[in-house]
Design a protein around this motif. Structure first.
Motif, PDB file in Angstrom:
ATOM      1  N   GLY A  72       3.806 -11.695   3.482  1.00  0.00           N
ATOM      2  CA  GLY A  72       4.158 -10.293   3.320  1.00  0.00           C
ATOM      3  C   GLY A  72       4.987 -10.144   2.066  1.00  0.00           C
ATOM      4  N   ILE A  73       4.645  -9.147   1.261  1.00  0.00           N
ATOM      5  CA  ILE A  73       5.330  -8.957  -0.018  1.00  0.00           C
ATOM      6  C   ILE A  73       5.742  -7.504  -0.185  1.00  0.00           C
ATOM      7  N   GLY A  74       6.989  -7.327  -0.560  1.00  0.00           N
ATOM      8  CA  GLY A  74       7.500  -6.031  -0.991  1.00  0.00           C
ATOM      9  C   GLY A  74       7.908  -6.182  -2.441  1.00  0.00           C
ATOM     10  N   CYS A  75       7.655  -5.171  -3.245  1.00  0.00           N
ATOM     11  CA  CYS A  75       8.016  -5.294  -4.661  1.00  0.00           C
ATOM     12  C   CYS A  75       8.219  -3.924  -5.291  1.00  0.00           C
ATOM     13  N   ARG A  86      -2.594  -0.466  -4.518  1.00  0.00           N
ATOM     14  CA  ARG A  86      -3.137  -0.533  -5.884  1.00  0.00           C
ATOM     15  C   ARG A  86      -2.157  -1.155  -6.878  1.00  0.00           C
ATOM     16  N   GLU A  87      -1.157  -1.831  -6.369  1.00  0.00           N
ATOM     17  CA  GLU A  87      -0.150  -2.452  -7.240  1.00  0.00           C
ATOM     18  C   GLU A  87      -0.807  -3.606  -8.000  1.00  0.00           C
ATOM     19  N   PRO A  88      -0.858  -3.535  -9.334  1.00  0.00           N
ATOM     20  CA  PRO A  88      -1.579  -4.538 -10.125  1.00  0.00           C
ATOM     21  C   PRO A  88      -1.127  -5.980  -9.887  1.00  0.00           C
ATOM     22  N   GLY A  89       0.167  -6.218  -9.749  1.00  0.00           N
ATOM     23  CA  GLY A  89       0.650  -7.581  -9.538  1.00  0.00           C
ATOM     24  C   GLY A  89       0.172  -8.166  -8.224  1.00  0.00           C
ATOM     25  N   LEU A  90       0.191  -7.370  -7.175  1.00  0.00           N
ATOM     26  CA  LEU A  90      -0.289  -7.827  -5.865  1.00  0.00           C
ATOM     27  C   LEU A  90      -1.790  -8.101  -5.903  1.00  0.00           C
ATOM     28  N   LEU A  91      -2.540  -7.185  -6.501  1.00  0.00           N
ATOM     29  CA  LEU A  91      -3.992  -7.360  -6.595  1.00  0.00           C
ATOM     30  C   LEU A  91      -4.341  -8.598  -7.420  1.00  0.00           C
ATOM     31  N   ALA A  92      -3.615  -8.798  -8.512  1.00  0.00           N
ATOM     32  CA  ALA A  92      -3.873  -9.964  -9.360  1.00  0.00           C
ATOM     33  C   ALA A  92      -3.567 -11.261  -8.622  1.00  0.00           C
ATOM     34  N   LEU A  93      -2.452 -11.300  -7.904  1.00  0.00           N
ATOM     35  CA  LEU A  93      -2.102 -12.524  -7.168  1.00  0.00           C
ATOM     36  C   LEU A  93      -3.129 -12.802  -6.080  1.00  0.00           C
ATOM     37  N   ALA A 104       2.938 -12.950 -12.045  1.00  0.00           N
ATOM     38  CA  ALA A 104       3.691 -14.180 -12.327  1.00  0.00           C
ATOM     39  C   ALA A 104       4.983 -14.227 -11.518  1.00  0.00           C
ATOM     40  N   GLN A 105       5.682 -13.100 -11.414  1.00  0.00           N
ATOM     41  CA  GLN A 105       6.916 -13.046 -10.622  1.00  0.00           C
ATOM     42  C   GLN A 105       6.619 -13.272  -9.144  1.00  0.00           C
ATOM     43  N   LEU A 106       5.569 -12.645  -8.661  1.00  0.00           N
ATOM     44  CA  LEU A 106       5.201 -12.789  -7.248  1.00  0.00           C
ATOM     45  C   LEU A 106       4.742 -14.206  -6.945  1.00  0.00           C
ATOM     46  N   SER A 107       3.969 -14.773  -7.844  1.00  0.00           N
ATOM     47  CA  SER A 107       3.483 -16.145  -7.671  1.00  0.00           C
ATOM     48  C   SER A 107       4.645 -17.135  -7.655  1.00  0.00           C
ATOM     49  N   ALA A 108       5.603 -16.936  -8.543  1.00  0.00           N
ATOM     50  CA  ALA A 108       6.769 -17.821  -8.592  1.00  0.00           C
ATOM     51  C   ALA A 108       7.551 -17.761  -7.284  1.00  0.00           C
ATOM     52  N   LEU A 109       7.754 -16.558  -6.754  1.00  0.00           N
ATOM     53  CA  LEU A 109       8.473 -16.416  -5.489  1.00  0.00           C
ATOM     54  C   LEU A 109       7.705 -17.089  -4.357  1.00  0.00           C
ATOM     55  N   LEU A 110       6.403 -16.903  -4.299  1.00  0.00           N
ATOM     56  CA  LEU A 110       5.587 -17.532  -3.271  1.00  0.00           C
ATOM     57  C   LEU A 110       5.649 -19.054  -3.387  1.00  0.00           C
ATOM     58  N   SER A 111       5.452 -19.565  -4.582  1.00  0.00           N
ATOM     59  CA  SER A 111       5.466 -21.025  -4.792  1.00  0.00           C
ATOM     60  C   SER A 111       6.806 -21.641  -4.437  1.00  0.00           C
ATOM     61  N   GLN A 112       7.889 -21.005  -4.881  1.00  0.00           N
ATOM     62  CA  GLN A 112       9.227 -21.522  -4.581  1.00  0.00           C
ATOM     63  C   GLN A 112       9.506 -21.516  -3.085  1.00  0.00           C
ATOM     64  N   SER A 147      13.736 -12.356  -4.720  1.00  0.00           N
ATOM     65  CA  SER A 147      13.832 -12.820  -6.104  1.00  0.00           C
ATOM     66  C   SER A 147      13.601 -11.627  -7.012  1.00  0.00           C
ATOM     67  N   GLY A 148      14.667 -11.164  -7.649  1.00  0.00           N
ATOM     68  CA  GLY A 148      14.556 -10.032  -8.560  1.00  0.00           C
ATOM     69  C   GLY A 148      13.916  -8.831  -7.891  1.00  0.00           C
ATOM     70  N   PRO A 149      12.757  -8.390  -8.414  1.00  0.00           N
ATOM     71  CA  PRO A 149      12.132  -7.165  -7.915  1.00  0.00           C
ATOM     72  C   PRO A 149      11.212  -7.363  -6.708  1.00  0.00           C
ATOM     73  N   ALA A 150      11.239  -8.521  -6.094  1.00  0.00           N
ATOM     74  CA  ALA A 150      10.282  -8.798  -5.019  1.00  0.00           C
ATOM     75  C   ALA A 150      10.944  -9.449  -3.805  1.00  0.00           C
ATOM     76  N   THR A 151      10.337  -9.179  -2.653  1.00  0.00           N
ATOM     77  CA  THR A 151      10.712  -9.852  -1.415  1.00  0.00           C
ATOM     78  C   THR A 151       9.457 -10.450  -0.809  1.00  0.00           C
ATOM     79  N   LEU A 152       9.634 -11.534  -0.084  1.00  0.00           N
ATOM     80  CA  LEU A 152       8.514 -12.235   0.508  1.00  0.00           C
ATOM     81  C   LEU A 152       8.932 -12.788   1.858  1.00  0.00           C
ATOM     82  N   ALA A 153       8.022 -12.763   2.813  1.00  0.00           N
ATOM     83  CA  ALA A 153       8.220 -13.407   4.108  1.00  0.00           C
ATOM     84  C   ALA A 153       6.896 -14.009   4.521  1.00  0.00           C
ATOM     85  N   LEU A 154       6.960 -15.047   5.315  1.00  0.00           N
ATOM     86  CA  LEU A 154       5.749 -15.708   5.817  1.00  0.00           C
ATOM     87  C   LEU A 154       5.701 -15.618   7.332  1.00  0.00           C
TER      88      LEU A 154
END
Length: 133
Positions: free
Chosen positions: A10-13, A51-58, A20-28, A122-129
């Motif tokens: 789950g990602i909020g941003c 339709r958020e480009p970063g989410l769609l790209a990831l 790249a920011q989202l991928s880094a947060l996920l990987s870390q 991490s910065g502009p994003a949140t993530l949970a699994l």
């Protein structure tokens, strides 16, 4: 790690957060918890991020679907959240986008859900699994 491990990220941003920011947060997050990237079955967020480009790209990079949920479908998951954010609620009507979306995705695919990794920021994003649990 069993081959059958299935995780739902789950990602909020903020608007404009790039892949790249989202991928880094996920990987870390995965690395910190000893979880494999191959276990991620889907990304999930709130409908306003469909339709958020970063989410769609990831999602494209990982070759997984981006599942989106409206606020009403996330409300019953509130008791499972580890954190309730007044800021998230003010912006989205949801008390925790990352955790709620992860739980909703796991529930939709697996039939039941539990948080595996609580909200990470991490910065502009949140993530949970979440997973079947």
């Amino acid at each position: 790690m069993p081959d059958s491990l299935a995780l739902y990220a789950g990602i909020g941003c903020r608007k404009g957060c790039d892949a790249a920011q989202l991928s880094a947060l996920l990987s870390q997050t995965l690395e910190r918890h000893g979880l494999p990237l191959s276990a991620v079955r889907a990304l999930a967020s709130i409908a306003g991020k469909a339709r958020e480009p970063g989410l769609l790209a990831l999602a494209g990079q990982l070759q997984v679907p981006l599942l989106v949920f409206d606020v009403a479908s996330l409300e019953d998951l509130q008791p499972l959240l580890s954190h309730r954010s007044a800021i998230a609620f003010a912006h989205s009507g949801c008390w925790g986008v990352a955790e709620s979306a992860a739980l909703a995705a796991a529930r939709q695919v697996e039939g039941r859900c539990a948080l595996r990794v609580t909200r990470q920021v991490s910065g502009p994003a949140t993530l949970a699994l979440a997973w079947r649990g």
